[in-house]
Design an enzyme around this catalytic site. Structure first.
Site, PDB file in Angstrom:
ATOM      1  N   GLU A 105      -0.556  -2.242 -16.307  1.00  0.00           N
ATOM      2  CA  GLU A 105      -0.156  -1.598 -15.051  1.00  0.00           C
ATOM      3  C   GLU A 105      -1.136  -1.980 -13.946  1.00  0.00           C
ATOM      4  OE1 GLU A 105       1.803   2.402 -17.112  1.00  0.00           O
ATOM      5  OE2 GLU A 105       0.159   2.614 -15.677  1.00  0.00           O
ATOM      6  N   PRO A 106      -0.785  -1.720 -12.680  1.00  0.00           N
ATOM      7  CA  PRO A 106      -1.713  -2.027 -11.586  1.00  0.00           C
ATOM      8  C   PRO A 106      -3.101  -1.412 -11.789  1.00  0.00           C
ATOM      9  CG  PRO A 106       0.438  -1.512 -10.682  1.00  0.00           C
ATOM     10  CD  PRO A 106       0.523  -1.239 -12.158  1.00  0.00           C
ATOM     11  N   GLY A 107      -3.159  -0.229 -12.422  1.00  0.00           N
ATOM     12  CA  GLY A 107      -4.439   0.436 -12.634  1.00  0.00           C
ATOM     13  C   GLY A 107      -4.877   0.502 -14.077  1.00  0.00           C
TER      14      GLY A 107
ATOM     15  N   ARG B 107      -2.902 -12.000 -30.940  1.00  0.00           N
ATOM     16  CA  ARG B 107      -4.091 -12.760 -30.534  1.00  0.00           C
ATOM     17  C   ARG B 107      -4.154 -14.137 -31.179  1.00  0.00           C
ATOM     18  NH1 ARG B 107      -7.352  -7.210 -30.239  1.00  0.00           N
ATOM     19  NH2 ARG B 107      -6.968  -6.861 -28.019  1.00  0.00           N
TER      20      ARG B 107
ATOM     21  N   ARG C  56      -9.365 -46.835 -18.259  1.00  0.00           N
ATOM     22  CA  ARG C  56     -10.174 -46.875 -17.033  1.00  0.00           C
ATOM     23  C   ARG C  56     -11.340 -47.854 -17.189  1.00  0.00           C
ATOM     24  NH1 ARG C  56     -10.585 -46.453 -11.583  1.00  0.00           N
ATOM     25  NH2 ARG C  56     -12.435 -45.276 -10.916  1.00  0.00           N
TER      26      ARG C  56
ATOM     27  N   GLY D 283     -12.769 -38.018 -13.497  1.00  0.00           N
ATOM     28  CA  GLY D 283     -13.491 -38.174 -12.243  1.00  0.00           C
ATOM     29  C   GLY D 283     -12.677 -37.691 -11.060  1.00  0.00           C
TER      30      GLY D 283
ATOM     31  N   GLU E 220      -3.890 -10.940 -22.971  1.00  0.00           N
ATOM     32  CA  GLU E 220      -3.983 -10.422 -24.355  1.00  0.00           C
ATOM     33  C   GLU E 220      -5.399  -9.992 -24.707  1.00  0.00           C
ATOM     34  OE1 GLU E 220      -1.093  -9.885 -25.800  1.00  0.00           O
ATOM     35  OE2 GLU E 220      -0.374 -10.790 -23.956  1.00  0.00           O
TER      36      GLU E 220
ATOM     37  N   THR F   8      -9.252  -9.800 -22.464  1.00  0.00           N
ATOM     38  CA  THR F   8     -10.172 -10.791 -21.906  1.00  0.00           C
ATOM     39  C   THR F   8     -11.195 -11.245 -22.953  1.00  0.00           C
ATOM     40  OG1 THR F   8     -11.774  -9.135 -21.189  1.00  0.00           O
ATOM     41  CG2 THR F   8      -9.995  -9.686 -19.635  1.00  0.00           C
TER      42      THR F   8
END
Length: 379
Positions: free
Chosen positions: A126-128, A242, A267, A338, A362, A364
């Protein structure tokens, strides 16, 4: 200890790799630029059975074990992490609460919808309330044979394209963890809506939105488990998922390493391929070490899930290490390319952006370290 894959697991890996090579990777950079959710590709994935890898055999699914599910997830993420997020969020993450706590009738309904092509979404954040999953504000009030849901969910993978949701809400925020309930909610229920797509750093081909519930009447028969068991269901779900996120991270890292090897051979600097320089060789060797270790960690976590053994710590180890691996490998890939690695002409800047979310969603990397440390200290 047997590190060999079964014939079925090999077949699923081969099928997923071929699909990723032919139907995903060639278009991934364009989807990323356009911030585009590739509906037709997802339909092809469903036809091939990739969008139902988590459906048990008894509900007409492939009945794959967790090892096979996560091998498939790695291969799809190697093609594009956004598409892998769409797949894993639907057939694994959103479905795991049903697998954990659903009745036979609930499973029959939910998996039946998935078998018919429905995409699912897991509505917890949720936002909070992010890492603090117990701090939910979305309310559920019992009203006869219904629960009335009100609240907003944030950063929901598949939020705007799902036809079915697994949703977590609280009877009373004062009850903390003990007040949380889990529900299955049909997208067509009046009062359910999705916000605009998030404009994300990476995994841009996945659909991520708010999901809003306004006086949504959910039948009481859609309650998963009992009242107050929602937090336990959510934590078990995250434990299961996880290893899948770890597999996604390995897929991103693998793609970045393969691109780096190819570029290093082509390269030319100082009259020779940069692959001949020890500084580049050391970076490639480090990539291979980290990727191999991360893959073994997610396979061990998956295997323990399949054997019914405790897997919480190893799943957190896998998710944490693999997420960090994806970020390290993608960073080194940009370095090998590069200046070209810093442009959108080449794919490694996309891998760099896609990799970052693997350290965030899932749980931090910091939360995983807390889980690991708490497990260690409990002995």
């Amino acid at each position: 200890m047997d590190f060999r894959l079964t014939e079925e697991q090999k077949m699923m890996r081969r099928m997923a790799r071929e699909f990723a090579d032919n139907e995903i990777a060639p278009y991934a950079q364009q989807w990323d630029r356009d911030d585009y959710f590739p509906v037709e590709t997802v339909k092809k994935m469903h036809e091939l059975g990739l969008m139902t890898i988590g459906v048990p055999a008894e509900y007409d699914g492939p009945g794959l074990d967790h090892v096979a599910q996560n091998i498939v997830t790695e291969e799809i993420a190697r093609g594009d992490a956004g598409i892998a997020t769409t797949m894993a969020a639907s057939t694994l993450l959103a479905a795991d609460p049903v697998l954990i706590a659903g009745t036979h009738e609930q499973k029959k309904w939910f998996y039946g919808m998935q078998n018919e092509g429905a995409i699912a979404a897991f509505c917890l954040t949720e936002p909070g309330a992010g890492s603090d999953a117990g701090g939910l504000s979305t309310k559920c009030i019992k009203d006869g044979n219904y629960y009335i849901l009100n609240g907003t969910k944030q950063f929901i993978s598949n939020g705007g394209v799902a036809q079915i949701y697994t949703v977590f809400a609280t009877l009373d925020k004062k009850l903390g963890h003990k007040g949380i309930c889990a529900f299955i909610v049909d997208r067509n229920t009046p009062g359910v809506s999705a916000g605009p797509k998030e404009d994300k750093l990476g995994i841009r081909s996945s659909n991520t939105t708010q999901v809003i519930f306004e006086d949504v009447r959910v039948p009481a028969q859609n309650l998963l488990g009992k009242e107050g068991e929602g937090f336990k269901i959510a934590m078990k779900t995250l434990d299961l998922s996880r290893a899948s996120v770890a597999a996604m991270a390995v897929g991103v890292a693998q793609a970045a390493m393969e691109a780096s090897i190819k570029y290093a051979k082509e390269r030319i600097q100082f009259g020779k391929p940069i692959a001949s320089f020890q500084a580049v060789q050391f970076m490639l060797a480090d990539m291979a070490q980290y990727i191999h270790a991360a893959r073994l960690l997610y396979l061990e976590a998956s295997s323990r899930q399949d054997m019914g053994l405790p897997f919480t710590q190893i799943a957190s180890l896998a998710k944490c290490f693999a997420g960090d691996t994806a970020m390290k490998v993608a960073t080194d890939a940009v370095q090998i390319f590069g200046g070209y690695g810093y442009t959108k002409e080449y794919p490694v800047e996309k891998y760099f952006r896609d990799a970052k979310i693997m350290q965030i969603f899932e749980g931090t990397a910091q939360v995983q370290r807390l889980v690991i440390a708490n497990d260690l200290l409990r002995g």
